[in-house]
Structure formats: structure tokens, C-alpha cells
Write a protein that holds these residues in place. Sequence first.
Motif, short mmCIF file in Angstrom:
data_model
loop_
_atom_site.label_atom_id
_atom_site.label_comp_id
_atom_site.label_asym_id
_atom_site.label_seq_id
_atom_site.Cartn_x
_atom_site.Cartn_y
_atom_site.Cartn_z
N GLN A 18 0.82 -1.21 0.00
CA GLN A 18 0.00 0.00 0.00
C GLN A 18 0.85 1.27 0.00
O GLN A 18 0.47 2.28 -0.57
N VAL A 19 2.01 1.22 0.66
CA VAL A 19 2.86 2.41 0.71
C VAL A 19 3.50 2.66 -0.66
O VAL A 19 3.56 3.79 -1.14
N VAL A 20 3.93 1.56 -1.30
CA VAL A 20 4.51 1.69 -2.64
C VAL A 20 3.43 2.21 -3.60
O VAL A 20 3.66 3.13 -4.39
N LEU A 21 2.24 1.66 -3.47
CA LEU A 21 1.13 2.08 -4.32
C LEU A 21 0.85 3.57 -4.12
O LEU A 21 0.63 4.32 -5.07
N ARG A 22 0.87 4.01 -2.86
CA ARG A 22 0.64 5.41 -2.56
C ARG A 22 1.70 6.29 -3.21
O ARG A 22 1.41 7.35 -3.73
N GLN A 23 2.92 5.78 -3.20
CA GLN A 23 4.02 6.50 -3.84
C GLN A 23 3.70 6.74 -5.32
O GLN A 23 3.97 7.80 -5.85
N PHE A 24 3.12 5.74 -5.98
CA PHE A 24 2.80 5.88 -7.41
C PHE A 24 1.59 6.76 -7.64
O PHE A 24 1.63 7.70 -8.42
N VAL A 25 0.47 6.43 -7.00
CA VAL A 25 -0.79 7.05 -7.41
C VAL A 25 -1.07 8.36 -6.70
O VAL A 25 -1.72 9.22 -7.26
N VAL A 26 -0.61 8.52 -5.46
CA VAL A 26 -0.90 9.76 -4.75
C VAL A 26 0.25 10.75 -4.93
O VAL A 26 0.05 11.90 -5.27
N THR A 27 1.48 10.28 -4.71
CA THR A 27 2.63 11.17 -4.83
C THR A 27 3.09 11.30 -6.28
O THR A 27 3.89 12.16 -6.60
N GLN A 28 2.55 10.46 -7.17
CA GLN A 28 2.89 10.48 -8.60
C GLN A 28 4.40 10.37 -8.81
O GLN A 28 4.98 11.08 -9.64
N ASP A 29 5.03 9.48 -8.06
CA ASP A 29 6.47 9.30 -8.15
C ASP A 29 6.78 8.22 -9.19
O ASP A 29 6.78 7.03 -8.88
N ASN A 30 7.02 8.65 -10.44
CA ASN A 30 7.19 7.67 -11.51
C ASN A 30 8.57 7.02 -11.52
O ASN A 30 8.74 5.94 -12.09
#
Lengths: 291, 297
Positions: free
Chosen positions: A223-235
Amino acid sequence: MRRMSWSRTIIYTILFFVSLAVLIPLLNLLAMSLSSPDRVNELSGLGIFPKGFSLINYEIILSNPMILKSIGNSVFITIVGTVLNLTLTSITAYVLARTNFVGKNFVLIFLIAIMVFEPSMITEYLLVKDLGLLNTYASLIFYKAINVYYLFILMRFFQEIPESIIESARIDGAGHFRIFTRIVLPLSKPALATLTLFYGVYHWNEYFRATIYISDPGKWPLQVVLRQFVVTQDNTTMLAGMNLSPEVLASLDFASLQSSTIVIAIIPLLLLYPLILKYFTKGTMDGGVKD
Amino acid sequence: MKAKLKRIRSDWILYLMLLPGITYFIIFHVIPIINMKLAFEDYRIIGENTWAGLKHFQVLFSSPAFMDVLQNTIIISTMKIIFIFPIPIILSLLISEVRSGPFRKYVQSVSYLPHFLSWVVIAGIWISFLSPDGGFNIIRNFFQLPSLDFMTSKDHIRWVLVFSEMWRSAGWDSILYIAAIMKISPHLYEAAQLDGASTFQQMRHITLPALATTVVTVFILNLGFFMNAGFDQVFNLMNDSVISKIDILDTYVYRIGLLNGEYSYATAASLFKGAIGLVLILGTHFLSKRLTGKGVW
């Protein structure tokens, strides 16, 4: 009779649209994740069928060492955490629901106080820090190791076991621990199944404590990695540690990669969903209002 | 007294069985609560904290930033109660009109599903669905309305909170009402049908009155969590463009305390929120007990 069927049609139509409002955003993401990267632009925001078909997004996401690691972390935390939850909750529930001892009322009042007073996230963080648990799985496994609401649900269930069964075991010379493990637990399988799902879903979905307690990305749950992608938009993390050729890199669609990660995070819940429907729904209906 | 001691001694196994649970609560729950005295101290990395009295509270109440987050918290919670609270009731009325069968099962299974998704996942779904070329803007275009970037729009972001919360919880929250409706005697409906009552008349005169107690209880219990306003939701849907509209108490505590390291000040904010929450929970508990006989515990 005609008027009845009229109102019925309206009701069915409204409910059908309600179900679409829930499903279409989900199915749209699924379609996006399964579309082939060169045709995903054709997919409308309401489309539920993939344009072309490709598993490339899943191949890339699942070959990212960080995501694989995080899935492993999530599975580990969920399993160990849930086992600890069940052990602590059931043993405490047994003593409080099935026995009488000096000080029982005091313990019950203590539990209600626990329910009413919430610690601040700041002092919880400082505690985890002082215990030396920052950056450990233990910090996540111990957080909410007993949920008081679930404890009360289980107590109510244990109380319904007929006294005669327990009395006859006692006459046969069984002690409390034996009665707990050999009689109460086996008779409570439906309640324990409900709690397993309650706790399991909680651990699988937990991200906030991991965000603040775990700074080493190698220990992050999914979930934290996912948050990094979708919420923080860290590509950049999404593709970190992978040697992709420039052609592959150029053909990628980040929105599709994000959606495939979301789908991966939902899949375990979907697999368990029939069980969840069976047990959760019943647990909630039996439990009355708050639980 | 002697008999009591004897009982304690013979019941040692029970205390042993309670020990892990109680120890857990003391370490992970009681200690962080006691440590909230930090709100009255200055945090020291090395050595004992020093007494600060009400200093942090004075700073807190004179801080415009804190007043803003307090206001946001109250506005968002109020909006949620007004616009979300009735939806599960309406949904349960509609679902109860559908006879058991595949369609009813389908509607229930689908509408409960979002409750089990994490806010990270829901944020991902909604950010995509509300994007300028996402599904919701396609519907708007169909009605000749222009596309909007909802996630960065100060005017719309609170409504995004209201509707995403509705999407997540309305189905699941209808379960309690459906359970209450299922307990109503079918004879009442049969009698009403014989008298020629329509579906909507039956809803109004039989189902709704029977739901009254549950509605009051759930409403009162919701009030007890008024100061929360949905931390996980805001935390995942917030971005720099809209932070001024949806920054709430808990996100403020997180930012000031855990990101900026102002532990004492943030704990003071937490304690203030906790104190109001405590009054609300105790108040609603006794109010609920009085009105419906059912409390929070």
C-alpha cells in the motif's frame, strides 16, 4: 397492479445505476491495465473493455524488485499480524466472557476507557521510536494488536456457548486453558473466521503506520509503494532498479502501470470477497450498531 | 478478604491468560495516552522534557493556521453528515423492495465492495475517474458541461470528499438498516396491501417508522466521531492546490508533528481534538442510552 410495477421499475433502475457508479470506475481501471500500450489512448474514461489486449503492464510491475518485495512484506505482515491479533483477542475474550475472577469489572471498565481515549499519533510515534521499533515489521504487527470492538464481538459470541458443554468438561477435570483450546475455540469457528477477515483486511490495507514508522523502502508494504505511485505520482520509483530498453520505456503508459498496481492490490480482497460477504455481513448484522 | 486472596491464588491461570492482552494495552495504549502530557512540556531529544505550561495551547489558539484547519474540519464533517447520512437509509429502502434473488444479491455485493478498499486504492480510482479526460468529465460533456480538473479545484475538492466517502461507505452502511427492515413483521405489509396501499405508501407508513430507532442511534454515534472528518481520505486526496480547503486537524497534526518535528505543539493540537472528541463520545453515549437504550458500548 400497473402502478406497483411502475414503482418497481423505477427502484430497479435506480439500483442498477448505483451499481454502475460503483463498478464502472473499477472496471475502467481494469480495462486500462489490460489494454495494449499503443491503443490505451482510445480507451474512454467510461470504457470497461480493454483496447487490444496486453499483459505488459503486469509483467513490468511484477518484475520490479521493489514491488515484488513489498507484496512479500504485505503478505508477511498480514499473516503474522492476524495470527497475533487472533491469539491475543481470543484468549482475552475467553477470560472475560466465560469466567469470573476478582477484578473482572475493573478490567471491563479499563477496556471501555481504552475505547474512549485515543492516543495521539505523535506520542504513538515517539513510543515506537523509544522502543527501538522504527523500521521494523514489529511496529506494524503490534499496532492495534487487539481491537477492542472486535474483542467485544468475540466476547458476545463466546457468551452464547451453552454453559452445560463447558460444565461437563469441567467435571471431567479440564482446566481453563484446556476448555479454551479444546472446546471454546472449535465451537467458535464462524466468529473466528469473521475476525480473521476483519483483521486481515485491516493489515492488508494499512499504509499510514507504515508511512510514518518505516523509512526503509525495502520494508514497505504494497500500500505504501502504491501510494508513492498514485498519490505522490512518483514515476521514478515505479521503474527503479529495472534495466528497460529505451524502446520499452518510450512505449510505457504510466497511468496504465498505476492501474495495474491498483488491481494487484485489490486482487486478494476480490479472492476473499465471497467469504467476506458471508462472514462480515453476518458479523455486522449480529454485532448491532458500532461494530 | 482472606477468601478473596484464596480465589485470586486459585485462579492464577486466568490472570496469566489475561497478562498478554493487558500488557499490550498498557504499553501501546496507556503509555502513549499518559505521554500526551507532552502538550504541556517542551520536547527534548536528550534529557528530560521541561515544563511549558499552557504555552503551546496559547500559540495554538492564536494561530490562524490552526483556526483554518479547525474550520475545515467542522465544515467537512457537517457536509458529510448532511449529504451522506441519508443515503444508506434511502438505499436500504430501495434494496428492501427487491425480492431475494440474483438482482438483490448483485446490488448488495457490488455496493458493499468499496468499503473493503483502502483509501490509497480509492484515491487512485477517483484521481483517475475525475481527471480531465476521465469518466466523470465524459458524463459532464454529454450534458454539454465543460471538463473540470476536480482534484485541483478549490471550489470542488470538498465535494470530492463528500462523494468519494459516499461511494465508499453508503452501501456498507445500509446493512444495519436492511437488518432492521428484515425484522419488520411481513403481516404488516400484507395488511397494508389488502387495504390497497402502494409501494411508496408502505415505505412511508410501515418501513420508515420502524427504522426510526436505528436512524437516531446511528446519527448520534456518528456525531461522536465528528472531529475526525476522515483522516485517511484527506491524507490521500490532498495536494498542494487544494490543501487550504481540506487540511483538517489530523493532517495538520501529522504535518506539524511528524514532518516538521514540533512534537509538543502537535500533541497540544491532538489533545485539544481528543478532548472535544471525548466530550462528544461521552455526550452521545448517554444521549443515545436515554433515547434508544443503546449506547456506544
